[in-house]
Design an enzyme around this catalytic site. Sequence first.
Site, short mmCIF file in Angstrom:
data_model
loop_
_atom_site.label_atom_id
_atom_site.label_comp_id
_atom_site.label_asym_id
_atom_site.label_seq_id
_atom_site.Cartn_x
_atom_site.Cartn_y
_atom_site.Cartn_z
N GLU A 152 54.35 7.83 12.36
CA GLU A 152 53.63 6.57 12.23
C GLU A 152 53.82 5.51 13.18
O GLU A 152 52.81 5.11 14.07
CB GLU A 152 53.63 6.08 10.90
CG GLU A 152 53.08 6.82 9.60
CD GLU A 152 51.71 7.23 9.69
OE1 GLU A 152 50.82 6.23 10.38
OE2 GLU A 152 51.23 8.15 9.44
N HIS A 181 47.12 11.41 15.77
CA HIS A 181 47.55 12.52 15.03
C HIS A 181 46.82 13.66 15.21
O HIS A 181 47.25 14.85 15.01
CB HIS A 181 47.15 12.12 13.74
CG HIS A 181 48.14 11.02 12.78
ND1 HIS A 181 49.55 10.90 13.12
CD2 HIS A 181 47.85 10.18 12.12
CE1 HIS A 181 49.93 10.04 12.37
NE2 HIS A 181 49.13 9.01 11.92
N HIS A 205 44.58 5.44 16.37
CA HIS A 205 45.71 5.83 15.53
C HIS A 205 45.53 7.28 15.00
O HIS A 205 46.51 8.29 15.17
CB HIS A 205 46.30 4.87 14.50
CG HIS A 205 47.44 5.22 13.48
ND1 HIS A 205 48.61 4.80 13.76
CD2 HIS A 205 47.22 6.07 12.61
CE1 HIS A 205 49.24 5.33 12.71
NE2 HIS A 205 48.40 6.13 12.02
N GLU A 206 44.43 7.37 14.28
CA GLU A 206 44.10 8.70 13.85
C GLU A 206 44.06 9.59 14.97
O GLU A 206 44.33 10.95 14.46
CB GLU A 206 42.98 8.49 12.96
CG GLU A 206 43.01 7.53 11.86
CD GLU A 206 44.47 7.96 10.99
OE1 GLU A 206 44.74 9.06 10.56
OE2 GLU A 206 44.80 6.89 10.27
#
Length: 637
Positions: free
Chosen positions: A257, A180, A176-177
């Site tokens: 998100e 980003h 997930h990070e």
Amino acid sequence: MNFFEHQDRARKQTRWLVVAFVLAVLAIVAAIDVILLLALGLTSYEAGEALSATQVIAANAPLLAGGAVASAAVIGLASLFKTASLRSGGGQVARQLGGTLVESDTRDAKRRRLRNVVEEIALASGVPVPEIYVLEQESGINAFAAGFTPSDAAVAVTRGTLEKLDRNELQGVIAHEFSHILNGDMRINIRLMGTLFGILLLALIGRRVLIHSHIAGRSRDKNGAIVLMIAFGLMAVGYVGLFFGRWIKAAVSRQREYLADASAVQFTRDPDGISGALKKIAVYSDASYLDADSEEISHMLFGDGRKMMMFSTHPPLNKRITRVDPQFQPEDLERLAARIQRDQIQARRAEEKRRSESATPEKRMFDAGGIIDGIGQPDWERMLMAASIAASIPDHITQAAHSTEWAPEVLFYTLLDGDRNVREQQLLAVSGKMGGDSEAQVKALFKAAGVPSPEQRLPLLEIAFPALKRRPPDFISRVLDTAQAMIDADGRVDIFEYLLARVIKMHLWESHNPHRVRISGDKKIADYSMEARALLAVLARHGSTGPGSAEAAFAVGLETLGMDPQTPLPDERDWMAVMDSALPRLDRLKSAEKEKLVTAMAGVVLHDGRLDATEMELLRVSSHLIHVPLPLLHVPQ
């Protein structure tokens, strides 16, 4: 939405952020002028002057203008100050929150697991391994990625994340990070942090004035009411700033998100990983909340840093879980709380083993479209390839790459030539520029493992990068000079050596100057058609073998860009000068234009339907130099 579309969206959101910031500043300035106007009107009333609002404004226009300028200056200077304090990169944000760096040679099992997961995803994504931090004092489950570019990025997780998540769940959070990092969200986040500081500063001032406003309230002179009005007015302005700050963060953050959650599933092919982490946040009493003040970084976190009634920077947990696990029901959480620690670890290990045995590279990975689809979204096959390449590197070489003392020598090791005479000249260059100890270390690495294979060289550099960039700038300059001397040792420079040296120099420079880096520009291929043709010509000549092969590869690339495929292949004798001129210009292309260019580059390399290790690394390193992190590609044995 692919990598390039994400980059375009990030640029549009940056422009929207500037507009929102300007509007917020104007609203705050207007509010301060209204407070001054009310105070001035009250003063004139107490003095017995019956002045209208228009007269008060006219009589005090210079004061109102000065108040507006002063307010805007405070906000602007505070934002500039905060942005400047973040120039050292993502690690600065983690350290401000009390983060502890996870050393590359850590012996703690949980931190070793964290580092392995981060390195695997970084290698699969084709970006340098970021700095890794743990927020030791935080028991909630949370994480964030910070930085301006992948070269200065940092990933931080809380102690609760390490202790409460199993490997698959941790992998989902880290994936997930990385979404980003790869999609430009991280750059927006850190800019947002600096930009909003000026607005939030007034909220802090407003709170401080509120605490001390009782002093003015006790005053019995005629100015007491005015001071009290200003005190409450500043408090109100502070909350106006807080309102706009939270509104901007919520508007920018929420949809990203959802996209990052979806990307994490695509990275790992395991929706249970990230959904399991989200479920545990819902189950544990401390959820994802931080003890540290998370107001400034709330939009950067994996989950909410504090309980929010309005303008939460994250979608509701149940909605996030349902997006990745459509079968989920809120009432399941009670049953999951009892089962989550008993069953998950065993079930996940069995599933991982099954996938490892059944996973085979898809044909889609061998065409240009498949390569483009994989940028910024490394899937399970690439994760397996990253693990396989990491496992193929001897342990002592990997340990050396993690070591600050040995990282420069690992860089030199990746440049060693297979020819013994050339290698001796390279070692002499190391000895002359870095000293005998450095030469001995490079010899020891070579003696232990021989010359690294082509597919190991770039991953080794990505692993060594975090340790290497911690060395001082003058030492880095010596390392770069030595690397160049090693490349020049045989009197010729092949294209991979040239590109590898450029990548090393680029990443090290960006790690020390992250605020000066632009990931994409505003140019079109039509603006740099000559440079695009030159790049394709160099790739065609250096990545093809056999009569007519280079011409055919060049024609494929031109046709992909919509150019005349009958254009003769130019004879680029001084190809290094051509690349030195072309690459910086092509790095200014828009994201969508870079997508076209990388598709054409992939078409050149894959024109014959085959891909060997040298061609793979040639394509990956070329893409790195225009800030497109190409993931690992499967090379048939």
